[in-house]
Write an enzyme that holds these catalytic residues in place. Structure first.
Site, PDB file in Angstrom:
ATOM      1  N   ASP A 172      -7.073  35.540 132.783  1.00 32.41           N
ATOM      2  CA  ASP A 172      -7.978  36.359 131.968  1.00 32.41           C
ATOM      3  C   ASP A 172      -8.901  35.433 131.186  1.00 32.41           C
ATOM      4  OD1 ASP A 172      -6.813  38.751 132.800  1.00 32.41           O
ATOM      5  OD2 ASP A 172      -5.304  38.695 131.217  1.00 32.41           O
ATOM      6  N   ASP A 177     -10.077  43.643 136.018  1.00 34.97           N
ATOM      7  CA  ASP A 177      -9.754  44.736 135.096  1.00 34.97           C
ATOM      8  C   ASP A 177     -10.968  45.646 134.898  1.00 34.97           C
ATOM      9  OD1 ASP A 177      -7.200  43.652 134.727  1.00 34.97           O
ATOM     10  OD2 ASP A 177      -7.900  42.361 133.106  1.00 34.97           O
TER      11      ASP A 177
END
Length: 201
Positions: A126, A144
């Protein structure tokens, strides 16, 4: 049998272009930030006053949940997410609207992007971090974003389709009412004409 195979082939061909494109974008973005952020001070690249690119490995699920159970969770979520992706692909094959087809394609593309991370790197990378004053949003990635976009498309498509079906049903109901009223008028007129004819006789 042949029509079914043809439909499966066409669905695979159309969806593959979307899914593969999204996976490539996701993996290239992760590769670039992994390669560049690891050498930055504090493993961070500041873009704006509210947006940073950070070097973060997510060993849990979304938003870092269950990271303390990493040795179990990674294998579990590899299996469960693979099953979910297969089920979503099945739903996509059965989809009857462009909206649902696109929505499932985005969700699958994002899910596959994160699955690749888990399989080859053991965790999901991330890097996008939004924050404002004392509020800090959980770090996420483009995969995401694709999943979120897909869910939004599916929700919008569901309500749009539902509205069309309701309007069509209402139109059919109105037509049935009009036909019933017309039939009633015809019967009434016929009865009146019969009475007039009997009086004339």
């Amino acid at each position: 049998m042949l029509p079914l195979l043809k439909k499966l082939y066409l669905t695979f061909a159309r969806s593959s272009r979307i899914i593969i494109t999204l996976v490539i974008i996701d993996q290239l973005s992760k590769w670039w930030f992994i390669d560049n952020l690891r050498w930055k001070p504090d493993l961070m690249l500041k873009f704006t006053s509210f947006l940073n690119m950070v070097y973060t490995w997510n060993y849990g699920i979304s938003f870092g949940l269950m990271r303390e159970y990493y040795q179990y969770s990674n294998a579990i979520f590899l299996i469960t997410n693979t099953i979910i992706v297969c089920y979503l692909y099945y739903l996509m094959i059965r989809s009857k609207t462009i909206g649902s087809f696109a929505g499932y394609s985005f969700v699958i593309g994002g899910a596959v992007g994160n699955l690749i991370d888990r399989f080859f790197r053991g965790a999901v990378f991330d890097f996008i971090h939004f924050h404002y004053q004392n509020y800090s949003f959980p770090v996420f990635n483009l995969a995401d974003c694709f999943i979120t976009i897909g869910v939004i498309i599916l929700i919008e498509d569901y309500y749009s389709t539902k509205k069309v079906i309701e309007e069509k049903a209402k139109g059919n109901y109105d037509n049935a009412q009009i036909e019933a009223m017309a039939e009633k008028i015809r019967n009434t007129d016929k009865g009146g004409n019969d009475k007039i004819a009997s009086l004339q006789n």
